[in-house]
Scaffold this motif. Structure first.
Motif, PDB file in Angstrom:
ATOM      1  N   ASP A 139      33.098  35.308  39.815  1.00 45.28           N
ATOM      2  CA  ASP A 139      33.620  34.949  38.176  1.00 45.28           C
ATOM      3  C   ASP A 139      32.875  36.079  37.394  1.00 45.28           C
ATOM      4  O   ASP A 139      33.383  36.174  36.496  1.00 45.28           O
ATOM      5  CB  ASP A 139      33.333  33.598  37.867  1.00 45.28           C
ATOM      6  N   MET A 146      30.816  28.900  40.861  1.00 39.92           N
ATOM      7  CA  MET A 146      31.914  29.515  39.775  1.00 39.92           C
ATOM      8  C   MET A 146      32.355  28.295  39.027  1.00 39.92           C
ATOM      9  O   MET A 146      32.447  27.281  39.897  1.00 39.92           O
ATOM     10  CB  MET A 146      32.950  30.242  40.605  1.00 39.92           C
ATOM     11  N   SER A 155      38.079  34.440  40.254  1.00 42.49           N
ATOM     12  CA  SER A 155      37.978  32.811  40.382  1.00 42.49           C
ATOM     13  C   SER A 155      38.525  32.477  41.578  1.00 42.49           C
ATOM     14  O   SER A 155      39.336  33.432  42.516  1.00 42.49           O
ATOM     15  CB  SER A 155      39.026  32.096  39.326  1.00 42.49           C
TER      16      SER A 155
END
Lengths: 126, 312
Positions: free
Chosen positions: A10, A63, A36
């Motif tokens: 991320d 993340m 992502s």
């Protein structure tokens, strides 16, 4: 055999550093970066054919939303036919994370950030 | 006068006529009082010597007039001795026995003192003290115990009552009584241990640490019951909980250190490494900008940790 490197992190700075190191270590290669885990899954689903293709994934753990562990479970469920080469790449220094990462079948090893030229050469990817 | 039947015991014996003149004065009476029979017999000596002591009760006159047996304990303040006196009217005489019961009185008074002391010791604490027999019936309890039992169950408990009786209470209470029952059972099997129990009174919920100790009969070596001691550890428990919560906040901070700080830090290390190994000036400029950004991110996290640590 064609080889694709997939970075899932991320943090855009981390993705950039990883890309640069990979390029300086093993030359021009095919690299995709996803910010992502979800985008990473979408990428894997859009691959035309896995025939004669090796996908090497560098996966971050922490993340927002879907984390690295969730991602591993998803590919275990969704991609039963495919084999991936996965490295967990995390800034975590928690030994529990390392132990957990290495308990996953698809995970080759746990690498502590930052990725460096030495660490890449150690993986014998060239 | 027939030969007295009392001479072999410690008991003194004498007989009075209707004028309160001594008709018979036993050897034991001489031993007890120090007065020989010759001094006492057939004259007013008895009246002179003793009646003033017994005047208030007028016991001898009463025994004559009402013709009934009389027994009483009498304290002689001069000799500091207790005597048990029994008077039996017979025809026109009073048969009277007298025995020194000072020792018995002393033991009784000591027993009372011990009993009183035990009561005071047991009640001198807000801790709960009680004991039960093999059928979980109450053998003894201190005042704190009786008070808390009344508060929690709403009914008075007496010695001999079961301490695990299940009334028409809520399920929660039934569960708690089952917990108590199994603790008593364990102790009756000979185990010594301590357990925490939640005790709810209408005012508040409290936690007691209760120790269970089997009562073992000295000679027969069998377990006859359980002695229990309950200490209110509510404050200590709350204190522990607050330490637990503080620990969990400290763990969170430590997690921040390990994870969030290392993310920008590893970027800084990675970028610095790249800058050293790249020759292109424009690209270097780009990387230095990113280096600056990563350093700011690290700074923000340090500030965040500092503010979180303030409240700990």
């Amino acid at each position: 055999m064609r080889r694709i490197f997939l970075f899932i992190d991320d943090d855009p700075i981390a993705n950039l550093i990883n890309r640069k190191f990979l390029e300086t270590s093993i030359g021009q290669v095919e690299i995709h970066s996803c910010e992502s885990a979800y985008k990473g899954l979408v990428f894997l689903q859009t691959v035309d054919s896995y025939k004669n293709l090796e996908i090497v994934i560098f996966l971050d753990i922490n993340m927002p939303g879907m984390n690295g562990w969730d991602f591993l479970q998803e590919i275990d469920r969704e991609f039963t036919e495919q084999e991936f080469t996965i490295y967990m790449l995390s800034s975590s220094v928690d030994s529990e994370d390392k132990r957990k990462a290495e308990s996953y079948r698809q995970v080759k090893s746990f690498i502590s950030k930052p990725l460096t030229k030495d660490k890449i050469l150690h993986l014998n990817l060239a | 006068m027939t030969k007295p039947r009392f001479s072999k015991s410690e008991q003194g014996f004498f007989v009075l006529d209707s004028n309160l003149h001594v008709e018979y004065w036993s050897e034991n009476m001489t031993k007890i009082t120090g007065y020989p029979a010759e001094e006492m017999l057939g004259n007013d000596t008895f009246v002179k010597r003793y009646l003033h002591l017994l005047d208030k009760k007028k016991v001898f006159q009463k025994a004559f007039s009402e013709n009934y047996d009389l027994r009483f304990d009498y304290y002689n303040p001069i000799w500091k001795k207790w005597f048990r006196i029994a008077i039996f009217p017979y025809k026109d005489s009073l048969f009277t026995t007298l025995v020194d019961v000072s020792e018995e009185k002393q033991k009784f008074s000591e027993l009372l003192t011990v009993k009183n002391l035990k009561k005071h010791v047991l009640n001198s604490t807000s801790d709960l003290i009680w004991a039960i027999d093999r059928e979980c019936r109450l053998l003894l309890g201190n005042e704190s115990f009786f008070q808390i039992m009344k508060k929690t169950s709403g009914r008075e408990i007496k010695k001999g009552d079961s301490v695990v009786e299940i009334g028409p209470e809520s399920d929660l209470r039934v569960q708690r009584i089952n917990d108590w029952q199994s603790a008593y059972d364990n102790a009756l099997e000979g185990k010594t241990f301590a357990l925490n129990f939640a005790i709810s009174t209408p005012d508040r919920d409290e936690v007691y640490e209760v120790s269970f100790q089997p009562i073992v009969h000295d000679e027969e070596k069998v377990i006859t019951g359980v002695a229990c001691f309950g200490r209110n550890v509510t404050e200590r428990t709350q204190h522990l909980q607050s330490i637990e919560s503080q620990n969990s906040r400290l763990r969170e901070i430590s997690w921040l250190h390990s994870h969030q700080m290392r993310a920008p830090l590893s970027n800084i290390l990675g970028l610095a490494d790249l800058i050293l190994n790249i020759d292109d000036f424009a690209e270097k400029q780009e990387l230095v900008k990113l280096l600056h950004k990563a350093a700011s991110q690290l700074d923000n996290i340090v500030l965040d940790i500092a503010s979180k640590t303030k409240g700990v």
